[in-house]
Design a protein around this motif. Sequence first.
Motif, short mmCIF file in Angstrom:
data_model
loop_
_atom_site.label_atom_id
_atom_site.label_comp_id
_atom_site.label_asym_id
_atom_site.label_seq_id
_atom_site.Cartn_x
_atom_site.Cartn_y
_atom_site.Cartn_z
N VAL A 8 0.83 -1.20 0.00
CA VAL A 8 0.00 0.00 0.00
C VAL A 8 0.87 1.26 0.00
O VAL A 8 0.62 2.22 -0.73
CB VAL A 8 -0.96 0.00 1.21
N ARG A 9 1.95 1.27 0.81
CA ARG A 9 2.80 2.45 0.86
C ARG A 9 3.55 2.67 -0.46
O ARG A 9 3.77 3.82 -0.88
CB ARG A 9 3.84 2.31 2.00
N GLN A 60 -5.16 -3.42 -8.17
CA GLN A 60 -6.15 -2.40 -7.84
C GLN A 60 -7.20 -2.93 -6.88
O GLN A 60 -7.59 -2.26 -5.92
CB GLN A 60 -6.83 -1.91 -9.13
N GLN A 61 -7.65 -4.18 -7.11
CA GLN A 61 -8.64 -4.80 -6.23
C GLN A 61 -8.08 -4.98 -4.82
O GLN A 61 -8.75 -4.65 -3.82
CB GLN A 61 -9.06 -6.16 -6.80
N LEU A 62 -6.85 -5.47 -4.73
CA LEU A 62 -6.24 -5.68 -3.42
C LEU A 62 -6.01 -4.35 -2.70
O LEU A 62 -6.21 -4.25 -1.48
CB LEU A 62 -4.91 -6.43 -3.57
N LEU A 63 -5.59 -3.33 -3.45
CA LEU A 63 -5.32 -2.04 -2.83
C LEU A 63 -6.54 -1.50 -2.12
O LEU A 63 -6.46 -1.03 -0.98
CB LEU A 63 -4.85 -1.04 -3.89
N GLN A 64 -7.69 -1.55 -2.78
CA GLN A 64 -8.91 -1.00 -2.19
C GLN A 64 -9.28 -1.72 -0.89
O GLN A 64 -9.62 -1.10 0.11
CB GLN A 64 -10.06 -1.09 -3.19
N GLN A 65 -9.19 -3.05 -0.92
CA GLN A 65 -9.59 -3.81 0.26
C GLN A 65 -8.53 -3.75 1.37
O GLN A 65 -8.85 -3.64 2.55
CB GLN A 65 -9.88 -5.26 -0.13
N ALA A 68 -8.56 -0.33 3.25
CA ALA A 68 -9.65 -0.24 4.23
C ALA A 68 -9.34 -1.08 5.47
O ALA A 68 -9.56 -0.66 6.61
CB ALA A 68 -10.97 -0.68 3.60
N GLY A 69 -8.81 -2.29 5.24
CA GLY A 69 -8.48 -3.15 6.37
C GLY A 69 -7.37 -2.58 7.24
O GLY A 69 -7.45 -2.62 8.48
N LEU A 70 -6.34 -2.02 6.62
CA LEU A 70 -5.24 -1.44 7.38
C LEU A 70 -5.70 -0.20 8.16
O LEU A 70 -5.25 0.03 9.29
CB LEU A 70 -4.09 -1.08 6.44
N ASP A 71 -6.59 0.58 7.57
CA ASP A 71 -7.12 1.74 8.29
C ASP A 71 -7.88 1.30 9.53
O ASP A 71 -7.77 1.93 10.59
CB ASP A 71 -8.05 2.55 7.38
N ARG A 74 -5.31 0.21 12.12
CA ARG A 74 -4.64 1.37 12.73
C ARG A 74 -5.56 2.06 13.74
O ARG A 74 -5.11 2.49 14.81
CB ARG A 74 -4.23 2.36 11.63
N THR A 75 -6.84 2.16 13.39
CA THR A 75 -7.79 2.77 14.32
C THR A 75 -7.88 1.96 15.61
O THR A 75 -7.91 2.52 16.72
CB THR A 75 -9.18 2.88 13.66
N ALA A 76 -7.92 0.62 15.46
CA ALA A 76 -7.99 -0.24 16.64
C ALA A 76 -6.75 -0.10 17.51
O ALA A 76 -6.83 0.00 18.73
CB ALA A 76 -8.18 -1.70 16.20
N ILE A 77 -5.58 -0.09 16.89
CA ILE A 77 -4.32 0.02 17.63
C ILE A 77 -4.22 1.37 18.31
O ILE A 77 -3.83 1.46 19.48
CB ILE A 77 -3.13 -0.21 16.68
#
Length: 292
Positions: A8-9, A60-65, A68-71, A74-77
Amino acid sequence: MKALSTFVRVVEAGSFRRAAIEQGVTPQAASKLVKQLEVSLGVRLLHRTTRQLSLTDEGQQLLQQARAGLDTLRTAIDGVKASRADKGGTVRVTAPRSTRATLVLPLVAAFLAEHPDTRVDLTLDDQFTDLVAGKIDVGFRSGVALDRNLVARRLMDIQLLVCASPAYLARHGHPRTWDDLARHTCTGFRHAQTGKQMPWEYLDGDATAYRDVPAAFVTNDVDAEVQAVLSGVGIGQLPSYLAQPLIRDGQLVHLLTRHTSARVGLFLYYPQRSHQPARVRAFIDFAAAWLR
């Protein structure tokens, strides 16, 4: 997870070099992680040229999913990190029943007055509580030594005081020596863990000695033994945190005073020193200051 985050980065930065700098790794290490991800998935995620990167359809498909999962992660952490510094929430505490009125409840009331955003869930139990199994943060326990796997702080000494009511002494007289106890009616305490009657503990000179005292009344509840002694049932050996207020009020008389033992202590115990939420650390520090 590291490979997904690197992928992603790389896409967001537009190059392996910039993504690697942001993550504190080499461009070669970043490139290797993305290649390993592609091998694991069995698809190509990026078209690479010497000048630019572009996403494949699968990329592109993996990036979108993945984004969202990494966000979400990060919110949980971030939420967990914030909660560690937040004194709000619940502190789960366990203590012996006999400590509730004179020690634990006044302490909890004072703590809650100073920390209104914190809740205390108190379990009164005379058995030694497994903190991990019981999901308990902090425990109070009287004794001499605790499990080596626990952190234990001795908060105060507990003297074992031989006491009787004035009414009992008026009827039966005062024992002057430990041998005189054989001619008196006594009470006894049955250990909550072993079920055995505890011997009386006393000082014989500078040494700690023990004596099995025949008891007309035996109980596994310290409060019940105190009430029995107050009622004139007999002479009992009682913990100082319960007996001393009654002695000061004249309801009990302290006997054989030069033999009083103070080997036992009240301990605060908990599973670990580090990574404690702020509310638990605040309660531990408050209790240590309050009871010293």
